[in-house]
Design an enzyme around this catalytic site. Structure first.
Site, PDB file in Angstrom:
ATOM      1  N   GLU A  55      -2.848  16.044   5.430  1.00 25.70           N
ATOM      2  CA  GLU A  55      -1.735  15.788   4.494  1.00 25.70           C
ATOM      3  C   GLU A  55      -0.870  17.034   4.334  1.00 25.70           C
ATOM      4  O   GLU A  55       0.339  16.932   4.121  1.00 25.70           O
ATOM      5  CB  GLU A  55      -2.293  15.285   3.149  1.00 25.70           C
ATOM      6  CG  GLU A  55      -2.829  13.863   3.288  1.00 25.70           C
ATOM      7  CD  GLU A  55      -3.953  13.499   2.334  1.00 25.70           C
ATOM      8  OE1 GLU A  55      -4.170  14.221   1.337  1.00 25.70           O
ATOM      9  OE2 GLU A  55      -4.630  12.481   2.590  1.00 25.70           O
ATOM     10  N   ASN A 102     -13.011  16.047  -1.683  1.00 24.89           N
ATOM     11  CA  ASN A 102     -11.602  16.430  -1.768  1.00 24.89           C
ATOM     12  C   ASN A 102     -10.942  15.477  -2.755  1.00 24.89           C
ATOM     13  O   ASN A 102     -10.681  14.322  -2.424  1.00 24.89           O
ATOM     14  CB  ASN A 102     -10.940  16.315  -0.385  1.00 24.89           C
ATOM     15  CG  ASN A 102      -9.443  16.516  -0.443  1.00 24.89           C
ATOM     16  OD1 ASN A 102      -8.906  17.007  -1.446  1.00 24.89           O
ATOM     17  ND2 ASN A 102      -8.754  16.164   0.640  1.00 24.89           N
ATOM     18  N   HIS A 136      -5.553  20.544   5.903  1.00 25.98           N
ATOM     19  CA  HIS A 136      -5.753  19.095   5.770  1.00 25.98           C
ATOM     20  C   HIS A 136      -4.562  18.375   6.396  1.00 25.98           C
ATOM     21  O   HIS A 136      -3.424  18.856   6.329  1.00 25.98           O
ATOM     22  CB  HIS A 136      -5.894  18.726   4.294  1.00 25.98           C
ATOM     23  CG  HIS A 136      -6.354  17.328   4.079  1.00 25.98           C
ATOM     24  ND1 HIS A 136      -5.498  16.252   4.157  1.00 25.98           N
ATOM     25  CD2 HIS A 136      -7.583  16.824   3.830  1.00 25.98           C
ATOM     26  CE1 HIS A 136      -6.193  15.141   3.949  1.00 25.98           C
ATOM     27  NE2 HIS A 136      -7.458  15.461   3.749  1.00 25.98           N
ATOM     28  N   SER A 195     -12.669   8.181   5.457  1.00 29.74           N
ATOM     29  CA  SER A 195     -13.272   6.950   4.936  1.00 29.74           C
ATOM     30  C   SER A 195     -14.796   6.961   5.008  1.00 29.74           C
ATOM     31  O   SER A 195     -15.420   5.908   5.201  1.00 29.74           O
ATOM     32  CB  SER A 195     -12.689   5.719   5.632  1.00 29.74           C
ATOM     33  OG  SER A 195     -11.289   5.634   5.387  1.00 29.74           O
ATOM     34  N   GLU A 219     -11.430  15.373  11.061  1.00 29.70           N
ATOM     35  CA  GLU A 219     -10.868  14.283  10.266  1.00 29.70           C
ATOM     36  C   GLU A 219      -9.807  13.556  11.085  1.00 29.70           C
ATOM     37  O   GLU A 219      -8.636  13.947  11.091  1.00 29.70           O
ATOM     38  CB  GLU A 219     -10.212  14.845   8.994  1.00 29.70           C
ATOM     39  CG  GLU A 219     -11.183  15.506   8.047  1.00 29.70           C
ATOM     40  CD  GLU A 219     -10.754  15.318   6.595  1.00 29.70           C
ATOM     41  OE1 GLU A 219     -11.586  14.851   5.807  1.00 29.70           O
ATOM     42  OE2 GLU A 219      -9.592  15.589   6.257  1.00 29.70           O
ATOM     43  N   LYS A 230      -8.033  15.561  -3.893  1.00 27.63           N
ATOM     44  CA  LYS A 230      -6.580  15.425  -3.686  1.00 27.63           C
ATOM     45  C   LYS A 230      -5.862  15.555  -5.041  1.00 27.63           C
ATOM     46  O   LYS A 230      -6.362  16.230  -5.934  1.00 27.63           O
ATOM     47  CB  LYS A 230      -6.249  14.109  -2.977  1.00 27.63           C
ATOM     48  CG  LYS A 230      -7.114  13.881  -1.745  1.00 27.63           C
ATOM     49  CD  LYS A 230      -6.561  12.829  -0.848  1.00 27.63           C
ATOM     50  CE  LYS A 230      -7.577  12.538   0.260  1.00 27.63           C
ATOM     51  NZ  LYS A 230      -6.984  11.811   1.362  1.00 27.63           N
ATOM     52  N   GLY A 284      -8.307   7.774   4.271  1.00 26.43           N
ATOM     53  CA  GLY A 284      -7.764   6.922   3.224  1.00 26.43           C
ATOM     54  C   GLY A 284      -7.424   5.512   3.689  1.00 26.43           C
ATOM     55  O   GLY A 284      -6.767   4.761   2.973  1.00 26.43           O
TER      56      GLY A 284
HETATM   57  C1  PEP Z   1      -9.859  13.425   3.058  1.00 24.29           C
HETATM   58  O1  PEP Z   1      -8.836  13.374   2.403  1.00 24.29           O
HETATM   59  O2  PEP Z   1     -10.246  14.523   3.472  1.00 24.29           O
HETATM   60  C2  PEP Z   1     -10.573  12.187   3.317  1.00 24.29           C
HETATM   61  C3  PEP Z   1     -11.515  12.179   4.224  1.00 24.29           C
HETATM   62  O3  PEP Z   1     -10.185  11.078   2.585  1.00 24.29           O
HETATM   63  P1  PEP Z   1     -10.927   9.633   2.567  1.00 24.29           P
HETATM   64  O4  PEP Z   1     -12.406   9.898   2.425  1.00 24.29           O
HETATM   65  O5  PEP Z   1     -10.355   8.973   1.352  1.00 24.29           O
HETATM   66  O6  PEP Z   1     -10.584   8.965   3.824  1.00 24.29           O
END
Ligand code: PEP
Length: 248
Positions: free
Chosen positions: A96, A8, A94, A209, A165, A10, A171
């Protein structure tokens, strides 16, 4: 079923850096075909990513999809449009999008249904916030979010990809432990099994992460069928290391 490693991106990248990233991924892929690979660039770059990946076994997806098919919905991108330019997946729900765009469980379910109806596989994200985890609500939150999706897609549940998630892990560098992730994945698997005769067809990705250092342990869990990777998907070497970890 093969594991799926999805990036992803973003709202990152530009034409030059995307080309470099994709070329690096393609160059590192030979011999790593035991898992499926997906990249999800910002929508304006989906078409050029498809072109750059022509003939390669890397799928391209959007990061969101509209519930609408077409018309006066300024700023929206439909599943038909994603498919038209060669995308095959879309991230849906997601955290976000839920947090900054007010997406509700019901809307996320509708988006998943809209994607499926137009030939796009939704990667539906679910997960609890830190406050919800600390209040002991993790399973209830995840079940509620998933129930809305199951309700919306009806008999098409087995065509979904899910991504657990935990919001507190996205993040932040604070990954769920393999045990924490597996425990929630098992809850998700059980809920899927009650909704479809083919629960084994549904890949449940972990996201939050995941990186080159922790991917092997996370991907070794019985109910973790891949990863949805944010930050580490923007670095060729890290993304390839995660893909390598998913070969097992
Ligand atoms: C994501 O945005 O779906 C995600 C898992 O981000 P990160 O790996 O940066 O935590």
């Amino acid at each position: 079923m093969k594991k799926l490693i999805a990036g992803n991106w973003k709202m990152n990248g530009d034409s030059a850096s995307n080309a470099e990233l994709l070329a690096g991924i393609v160059a590192g892929l030979p011999g790593l075909d035991a898992c499926d690979v997906l990249v999800c660039p910002p929508s304006v770059y989906v078409a050029s990513a498809v072109t750059a990946l022509a003939g390669q076994s890397v799928a391209v997806g959007g990061q969101d999809v509209s519930v609408q098919v077409k018309g006066a919905y300024t700023g929206e991108v439909s599943a038909d449009m994603l498919r038209d330019v060669g995308a095959t997946y879309a991230i849906v729900g997601h955290s976000e999008r839920r947090q900054y765009h007010g997406e509700t469980d019901a809307l996320v379910g509708e988006k998943a249904q809209a994607a499926l109806a137009h030939g796009i596989t939704p990667v539906v994200c679910i997960g609890e916030t830190l406050a919800q985890r600390e209040a002991g609500e993790t399973n209830a939150v995840v079940k509620r979010q998933l129930a809305a999706v199951i309700h919306a897609v009806g008999h098409c549940v087995s065509e979904l990809v899910l991504a657990y998630e935990p919001v507190w892990a996205i993040g932040t560098g604070q990954t769920a432990t393999p045990e924490q992730a597996q425990a929630v994945h098992a809850v998700i698997r059980a809920q899927i099994a009650a909704a479809t005769e083919h629960p084994e067809r549904v890949r449940i990705l972990y996201g939050g992460s995941m990186n080159a250092a922790n991917a092997t342990q996370l991907l070794a869990q019985p109910d973790i069928d891949g990863g949805l990777i944010g930050g580490a998907s923007l670095k060729v070497a890290d993304f390839l290391t995660i893909i390598r970890a998913a070969q097992g």
